[in-house]
Enzyme design. Structure first.
Site, PDB file in Angstrom:
ATOM      1  N   GLY A 337       0.955  -1.264  -0.103  1.00 12.76           N
ATOM      2  CA  GLY A 337      -0.068  -0.222   0.070  1.00 12.76           C
ATOM      3  C   GLY A 337       0.509   1.331   0.095  1.00 12.76           C
ATOM      4  O   GLY A 337       1.453   1.123   0.786  1.00 12.76           O
ATOM      5  N   GLU A 338      -0.025   2.443  -0.913  1.00 10.89           N
ATOM      6  CA  GLU A 338       1.128   2.965  -1.081  1.00 10.89           C
ATOM      7  C   GLU A 338       1.552   4.815   0.474  1.00 10.89           C
ATOM      8  O   GLU A 338       2.292   5.217   0.777  1.00 10.89           O
ATOM      9  CB  GLU A 338       1.307   4.263  -1.867  1.00 10.89           C
ATOM     10  CG  GLU A 338      -0.780   4.879  -2.314  1.00 10.89           C
ATOM     11  CD  GLU A 338      -0.972   3.818  -2.875  1.00 10.89           C
ATOM     12  OE1 GLU A 338      -1.921   4.671  -3.709  1.00 10.89           O
ATOM     13  OE2 GLU A 338      -1.205   2.618  -3.002  1.00 10.89           O
ATOM     14  N   ASN A 339       0.983   4.293   1.293  1.00 11.70           N
ATOM     15  CA  ASN A 339       0.327   4.718   2.033  1.00 11.70           C
ATOM     16  C   ASN A 339       1.976   3.999   3.804  1.00 11.70           C
ATOM     17  O   ASN A 339       1.983   4.594   4.395  1.00 11.70           O
ATOM     18  CB  ASN A 339      -0.438   4.635   3.236  1.00 11.70           C
ATOM     19  CG  ASN A 339      -1.595   3.564   3.476  1.00 11.70           C
ATOM     20  OD1 ASN A 339      -1.413   2.718   3.040  1.00 11.70           O
ATOM     21  ND2 ASN A 339      -1.825   2.807   4.964  1.00 11.70           N
ATOM     22  N   GLY A 340       2.592   3.472   2.991  1.00 11.57           N
ATOM     23  CA  GLY A 340       3.781   2.658   3.751  1.00 11.57           C
ATOM     24  C   GLY A 340       4.078   1.222   4.198  1.00 11.57           C
ATOM     25  O   GLY A 340       3.940   1.130   5.488  1.00 11.57           O
TER      26      GLY A 340
END
Length: 519
Positions: A337-340
């Protein structure tokens, strides 16, 4: 060496507005959020860490509302929600300009933007993270692939409407394009601010920070891009073990302990605990919802077939995040996920949700075995560096040549591109998962996209509840068809010229699998 006072005098003489003033004490702790932002003034540019409601400096925002600063220019990944975080500033009309990648969850902001009360500068999420990272690193600019052949390159995006909601007072500027090794890039300048407000789990008195799980996100990237960086933390400790420090204290100027930690969750998602059919009755409304969700489940279950053990795959918002629930026990992959986070698990069961463990849709999730957490700029470095095998994302439109449009309906619906422009431009395989038709059976698979593009010619495969379609230089070809439809029906519900593969197969979906998940 220059004394601290001597250094500050010299820095002022240089006339650099972005110069950071040296702290006067090794102890950076202040007593309150109000003291931390005491010298913030009207018109300042303020960056805020966080992803949705995850890891936001919520007490700093409350202090800004109390202080009454006006005409603030905000740098933030999202616009937050209506009743918390940035939404509190929008409600008091304290923001003049928002620089963000996604604004789709805040109706107050959307109304203010569409009626000319606030300006909006849309920035692809990966570009936003990288522009912050290089700003803290002293790099003036860089070249990135996201946004080539879109509004981001050409300019002309309506940044501010007139009060009538129709006239346009300000538009975005075009960006310089350059070719390196046969690939097109856009020039992106570093972001610098007056104040950076970040949120961390722990700090020591020297400002060393430790973040918790997915609340890390943009916070490390935004620390150090401003004249004053303030860290709001849940705990202040005497010492953080050196190998547990995620951000050195040299990036931080002021620290305060959060007077209140809300623990708010933007989108609570849970797995249902199976119950016997005798103990559960279904209402007409629930049956209608199940029928709608059934389409999405069918798409997600088919999408699992695109994954192979050992893969690293990014899941965008919408239907793609459901793949994490459909994948259990089928293949061993790492979902990013690009949120980390690398290693997304399924939705939690009731009582096990954690506000610091979310996906890119801001939904509660669990962590897979062997998972890891990282800052936002690292998430997009994984994409650009081709360390991910494929990307799955949703869309509003896909053209027969593989163009994708999934971020805005001009004048009507403002969502933002989020990380989509970065994902589809990175060079890995792009798979779109979407319902075949829009409201009123409007076409979403079309000859040419009518909405502003996210990227041209990037889609490799499209999966809908009606079939599977591949894209190449020759156009769109259906390679699989659902068991309960026909070629004629698919063509009737599409605006594209669809070729039929001579080896057309039936879609292989387990229609009864995972139907108990809460959506």
């Amino acid at each position: 060496m220059l004394s601290r006072i001597g250094f500050n005098v010299a820095a002022k003489a240089l006339g650099r507005m972005s110069t950071r003033m040296l702290t006067t004490s090794a102890n950076k702790v202040v007593s309150s959020p109000e003291e931390a932002i005491k010298d913030m003034k009207d018109g300042d540019t303020v960056s805020m860490g966080g992803f949705g409601l995850g890891g936001i400096p919520e007490n700093c925002v409350v202090a800004m509302v109390k202080k009454g600063v006006k005409d603030i220019k905000v740098v933030s990944n999202t616009a937050g929600v209506a009743d918390w975080g940035l939404g509190l500033l929008f409600a008091q009309h304290q923001v003049d300009l928002l620089n963000a990648s996604y604004v789709g969850e805040n109706p107050i902001f959307e109304k203010q933007y569409l009626t000319g009360q606030i300006s909006l500068n849309m920035i692809p999420q990966g570009s936003l993270a990288e522009r912050c990272r290089i700003g803290a690193a002293g790099v003036s600019a860089t070249y990135l692939k996201a946004g080539v052949s879109t509004y981001i390159e050409s300019g002309g995006f309506p940044m501010r409407f007139g009060r009538d909601g129709k006239s346009i007072e300000r538009v975005s500027k075009p960006k310089e394009r350059r070719n390196f090794d046969g690939t097109e890039y856009l020039l992106e300048e570093a972001i610098k601010c007056d104040f950076s407000l970040v949120k961390a789990f722990q700090a020591d008195k020297k400002g060393n920070l430790r973040f918790r799980k997915t609340s890390r996100n943009f916070n490390p990237d935004m620390a150090g891009i401003a004249r004053v960086t303030v860290a709001e933390v849940e705990q202040i400790v005497d010492e953080i073990p050196a190998d547990k420090i995620h951000l050195p204290g040299c990036f931080i100027d002021r620290i305060f302990k959060s007077p209140k930690v809300s623990g708010k969750i933007e989108r609570l998602k849970l797995r249902d605990v199976p119950t016997s059919s005798a103990s559960k009755s279904t209402t007409g409304k629930e049956k209608k919802a199940e029928k709608k969700d059934y389409k999405k489940l069918r798409i997600a279950n088919r999408a699992v077939e695109e994954l192979a053990s050992g893969m690293y795959c990014n899941l965008g918002i919408g239907i793609p995040v459901m793949v994490a629930n459909s994948i259990e026990g089928k293949v061993a992959v790492d979902l990013q996920g690009e949120n980390g986070i690398v290693g997304i698990g399924p939705y939690p069961i009731k009582g096990k949700q954690d506000p610091d463990i979310i996906n890119a849709s801001k939904e509660t999730i669990t962590e897979a075995i062997g998972h890891s957490h990282n800052k936002s700029s690292d998430s997009f470095g994984m994409m650009r560096g081709l360390h991910l095998h494929l990307t799955m994302l949703g869309s509003m439109e896909v053209s027969q040549t593989g163009d994708i449009a999934n971020w805005i309906i001009p004048g009507q619906k403002v969502k933002g591109m989020g990380g989509a422009m970065d994902l589809v431009s990175c060079g890995s395989k792009v798979i779109v998962t979407m319902e075949h038709c829009g409201p009123g059976n409007s076409h979403k698979l079309v000859k040419n996209c009518t909405l502003p593009l996210t990227a041209p010619g990037c889609v490799s495969r499209l999966i809908t509840e009606l079939g599977v379609f591949d894209f190449d230089k020759n156009g769109c070809t259906m390679i699989e068809i659902a068991k309960d439809t026909t070629i004629e029906q698919v063509r009737k519900l599409s605006g594209a010229d669809i070729k039929i593969s001579p080896n057309l197969k039936k879609m292989n979906v387990d229609q009864n699998k995972n139907t108990s998940q809460t959506l």
